[in-house]
Design an enzyme around this catalytic site. Structure first.
Site, PDB file in Angstrom:
ATOM      1  N   HIS A  67       0.837  -1.204   0.000  1.00 62.02           N
ATOM      2  CA  HIS A  67       0.000   0.000   0.000  1.00 62.02           C
ATOM      3  C   HIS A  67       0.866   1.247   0.000  1.00 62.02           C
ATOM      4  CE1 HIS A  67       0.670  -1.009   4.285  1.00 62.02           C
ATOM      5  NE2 HIS A  67       0.834   0.291   4.412  1.00 62.02           N
ATOM      6  N   GLY A  68       0.263   2.358  -0.334  1.00 63.71           N
ATOM      7  CA  GLY A  68       1.008   3.606  -0.309  1.00 63.71           C
ATOM      8  C   GLY A  68       0.093   4.807  -0.471  1.00 63.71           C
TER       9      GLY A  68
END
Lengths: 148, 162
Positions: A67-68
């Site tokens: 994720h980011g």
């Protein structure tokens, strides 16, 4: 927007073609870009790869949740990928990862981002559900499993 | 006759749908002469769960906690400004913990008659894990619940409000 509303056939890849950690991340970001959800694939991939560099999101039981935060999306975006043969994602238990949930969120929408991750964490507690997802033959089956 | 709706609570979580819900709550509060409350919950329960599940690093938990604090301030200020622009007083509050439990607690604390939420999922899943916090609150709160739909119509109503 609930997680289940975000998982549609055009953001699901079964099977994933890539066989490396970076390749999986780029393929899933590209899937979101093709679905019109990412404006800058390189920036989005970089955000996820930078996060992975701090510590792998490869969990136990073959699940990974890269994720980011990135300005390359306007709202929360989720891609699901299945690699039946497994890919080395530097997981906690050292085993190959087969089920991937990639999440991108704009920096000012941390609430929905965290809630989506928490929903995935709850889902992944069901080993039977994850096993069924990994045995899916195509994107349609994955979506149907979520909506079942 | 006692007014059926005296206190309205709008739950704001940073989604567009929740901002639409807040606009509708402002329209309702003004039209009905009701007292208006807005709530943002910093989801510390989820943060802890994500660390426990090894999805978050400790440093990431701190970073996202700061982000959530900033989001809370930003979105509650936005609701304050929306309400002020229509001459409606609003008590905007932030709490932290498990979202649906905090909503329930605020409903009890303020004697809320109507909870206004953004749209919930259109897909009904048999999997309880897929109920998000808004849906959990909708199902478990003791007062009546209004789900704000039709963003364009609500925007019109909000604009028309003097």
């Amino acid at each position: 927007m609930a997680l289940i509303d975000l998982i549609r056939e055009d953001v699901v890849r079964v099977p994933l073609a890539a066989n490396t950690k970076e390749g999986i991340i780029r393929e899933l970001v590209q899937t979101l870009a093709a679905a019109g959800k990412v404006s800058d694939s390189e920036a989005a991939s970089r955000a996820v790869l930078d996060r992975e560099a701090k510590g792998s999101t490869g969990l136990e039981e073959g699940v990974a949740v890269p994720h980011g935060k990135t300005l390359a999306v306007q709202s929360l975006a989720v891609a699901v990928g299945v690699a039946p043969r497994g890919v080395d994602f530097e997981a906690l238990d050292g085993k190959p990862s087969s089920l991937f949930f990639l999440i991108l969120a704009p920096p000012d929408q941390s609430g929905p981002h965290i809630e989506a991750l928490a929903e995935i964490a709850r889902l992944c507690r069901s080993k039977a559900f994850c096993r069924t997802l990994v045995s899916s033959r195509d994107a349609k089956e994955v979506v149907e499993l979520f909506q079942d | 006759m006692t007014k059926p709706i005296r206190r309205i609570l709008a739950y704001v979580d940073g989604t567009e749908q929740s901002v639409t819900a807040a606009q509708y709550a402002i329209v309702l509060a003004k039209s009905l002469g009701a007292e208006l409350f807005a709530l943002y919950v910093v989801n510390t329960r989820a943060l802890s769960e994500l660390v426990k599940a090894h999805i978050f690093l400790d440093s990431e938990q701190e970073e996202y906690h700061r982000d959530l604090d900033e989001d809370a301030e930003r979105y509650l200020n936005h609701v304050r400004n929306l309400a002020r622009s229509k001459g409606v007083a609003v008590t905007a509050e932030r709490s932290s913990g498990a979202v649906h439990q905090e909503i329930l607690a605020k409903v009890r604390e303020h004697g809320i008659d109507l909870l206004v939420l953004g749209e919930v999922s259109q897909i009904r899943s048999r999997r309880d894990e897929l109920y998000n916090e808004t849906e959990r609150a909708m199902r478990s709160v003791a007062c009546s619940v209004l789900i704000a739909k039709n963003e364009d119509r609500i925007a019109e109503l909000f604009e028309e409000l003097v």
